[in-house]
Design a protein around this motif. Sequence first.
Motif, short mmCIF file in Angstrom:
data_model
loop_
_atom_site.label_atom_id
_atom_site.label_comp_id
_atom_site.label_asym_id
_atom_site.label_seq_id
_atom_site.Cartn_x
_atom_site.Cartn_y
_atom_site.Cartn_z
N GLN A 87 5.14 1.79 7.37
CA GLN A 87 5.84 0.66 8.01
C GLN A 87 5.36 -0.68 7.44
O GLN A 87 6.08 -1.68 7.46
CB GLN A 87 5.60 0.66 9.52
CG GLN A 87 6.51 1.62 10.26
CD GLN A 87 6.05 1.83 11.71
OE1 GLN A 87 5.18 1.10 12.20
NE2 GLN A 87 6.63 2.81 12.38
N LEU A 88 4.12 -0.69 6.97
CA LEU A 88 3.56 -1.93 6.43
C LEU A 88 3.93 -2.14 4.96
O LEU A 88 3.47 -3.08 4.33
CB LEU A 88 2.04 -1.94 6.61
CG LEU A 88 1.57 -1.92 8.06
CD1 LEU A 88 0.07 -1.62 8.14
CD2 LEU A 88 1.88 -3.25 8.75
N ASN A 89 4.72 -1.20 4.45
CA ASN A 89 5.34 -1.40 3.14
C ASN A 89 4.32 -1.48 1.98
O ASN A 89 4.22 -2.49 1.28
CB ASN A 89 6.17 -2.70 3.20
CG ASN A 89 7.20 -2.76 2.10
OD1 ASN A 89 7.55 -1.73 1.52
ND2 ASN A 89 7.65 -3.96 1.80
N PRO A 90 3.56 -0.41 1.76
CA PRO A 90 2.57 -0.44 0.68
C PRO A 90 3.22 -0.62 -0.68
O PRO A 90 4.33 -0.15 -0.92
CB PRO A 90 1.89 0.93 0.78
CG PRO A 90 2.85 1.80 1.52
CD PRO A 90 3.62 0.90 2.44
N LYS A 91 2.51 -1.31 -1.54
CA LYS A 91 3.03 -1.60 -2.88
C LYS A 91 2.95 -0.39 -3.80
O LYS A 91 3.63 -0.33 -4.83
CB LYS A 91 2.17 -2.71 -3.53
CG LYS A 91 2.44 -4.08 -2.96
CD LYS A 91 3.65 -4.68 -3.65
CE LYS A 91 3.84 -6.14 -3.28
NZ LYS A 91 5.10 -6.65 -3.84
N LEU A 92 2.03 0.54 -3.48
CA LEU A 92 1.80 1.68 -4.38
C LEU A 92 1.11 2.78 -3.58
O LEU A 92 0.27 2.48 -2.72
CB LEU A 92 0.89 1.24 -5.55
CG LEU A 92 0.70 2.22 -6.71
CD1 LEU A 92 2.01 2.36 -7.50
CD2 LEU A 92 -0.42 1.76 -7.64
#
Lengths: 345, 345
Positions: A145-150
């Motif tokens: 949900q926190l939208n990780p970059k990788l």
Amino acid sequence: MSTAKLTIDLGAILTNWRRLNSMGPSETGAVVKANGYGLGAERVAGALASAGARSFFVAVAEEGPAVRKVVGHEAQIYIFSGHMVGDTQYIQNHDLIPLINSVDQLIYHVELLQNHPFGIQLDTGMNRLGMEPKEWQAVRELALQLNPKLIMSHLACADDREHAMNVEQHRLFLELTNDVAAPKSLAATGGILLGKDYHFDLTRPGIGLFGGLPFEEAKPVVSLDIPVIQIRDIKAGESVGYGNTWTAPTPRKIATISAGYADGIIRAMGSNTSLYSAGIQCPVVGRISMDLIGIDVSELAAPPTSLSLLNSTQRIDHLAANAGTIGYELLTSFGGRYKRLYREG
Amino acid sequence: MSTAKLTIDLGAILTNWRRLNSMGPSETGAVVKANGYGLGAERVAGALASAGARSFFVAVAEEGPAVRKVVGHEAQIYIFSGHMVGDTQYIQNHDLIPLINSVDQLIYHVELLQNHPFGIQLDTGMNRLGMEPKEWQAVRELALQLNPKLIMSHLACADDREHAMNVEQHRLFLELTNDVAAPKSLAATGGILLGKDYHFDLTRPGIGLFGGLPFEEAKPVVSLDIPVIQIRDIKAGESVGYGNTWTAPTPRKIATISAGYADGIIRAMGSNTSLYSAGIQCPVVGRISMDLIGIDVSELAAPPTSLSLLNSTQRIDHLAANAGTIGYELLTSFGGRYKRLYREG
């Protein structure tokens, strides 16, 4: 000037990066930790950024600022050790992306830098860095949900193509990232060579850029030339160096060169190592000492003013094997006394 | 902050210097080459100068300026590699004293810096640096007229008290310097321990200052504490690190610490090495990698935030032996990433 000359071919690094980049459609990043594998993080990262690399990897937050300075504001800089206590200012001020390794790190990151980008490192069996599958299961929903970059993991045995561990880690990485939309990364140099199945969205070559195995086709990057201080004639039966470990079998001409283990010429490579003068091998005789090495130059027609330890014939993996280690350690051991010359592409 | 902390006890260095100084009436110098044996030439030389050292030794002219900056204008700074092509400006501008190793160097020095002080290095059998007895015979008269500041030689086997070479080099040094009025020097740390006969006018301790063998009574100088990045529980049968070289025999708790061979933790010391937490040994498991090491912390009551690799129990020579090398190489391999803290005397 009796310090040796270490020449770093930035053009060769770019050639190696482009060759690895051409092996598949994924984005190709660059690992520049440990001061760019000992070759100078700023010079190496700057050259790679100019050639088009946009994702860089360092080991610890403290290595981030030097890289940020040269790669511009658009590039991503990831930190393998994640977000440690005391890293927050580095991460924020230099726009670094920690690769979160544990639930503790995730909580710490979210508490201190709620909206700052991060990635996730998963452990798929190496048991070194990254969340265990059970940890990941527990926080996966929240983390996504926190939208990780990788989302990344690291292979333990990729230098050995046939190792069963590769397939097993690949399988587990697929399982753990099933239905994850975030970009994924599994392969360093060895992983790239395992084939496109291992590439995912972003690859992370390190040693291959710098001319080392397992990338056999890599162009050599470093050469090392060491000045001769003096040359002497010795008789049969005379010894050279500490502990009298080598005794001349016949009359010999011995050069003393100005470098030693303090410069990263690993002492263990000892007397199964040679230096070169115009293609002619000149063996090390006696022990490598801190600042000096004895070399048998009897075969040379004229007295040399310098001798070559690293060149296109004798490469880092050759010397590393002499010392019972790997090219990676040879590179990162280069000392601070060398005169470093960078050859542009 | 995931870089490790290297603490350098300047007070211990001074204690070691004073102990060596107390072993005889000669002047006691200090060898601070190779960046002060890896510990920081400026800090180390500055502390020693404050304690009364007046003669310093570096390997190459390029190391001179950093030492001159901190030792004041009265101190002598000698260069073991002598006067090489390109050194003249360093020698002149920073008032360095080359130790002339050959007739070629003597001619070069006299041509370029006629009235600038120099010393003479003689070879007494190590066949590494210094004039051969025959060369010396040829130029001795001329050289002595030029009033050398020091006549020195270096022992090849002084770490071994019983070695016959010590007596032989001592005898030859006496013979070569017979009737010479200039100050004389033969002994580094090992030579000092051989007894006053070896001390002559000036001794040149190096490794002993920094807490290493053969000076068994030396106070330890360095300690190294490495942060823990994360701790995981693994099951029996799981592997840790590259190449799966270590497999857990029973369920274990594994800490990943933030340092590796890029920091000079020589890869060859491998898994016969332990780290410490409050006196409890925690063994290295799996291969040492570039920036990370796996440690078995199962025996600790609480999860550690850092572990100690070097301390008063586990010293440089212990680790060096694990790696099949000597304390000297361990010191000079320390990497650039450490946070260096200096403890004053």
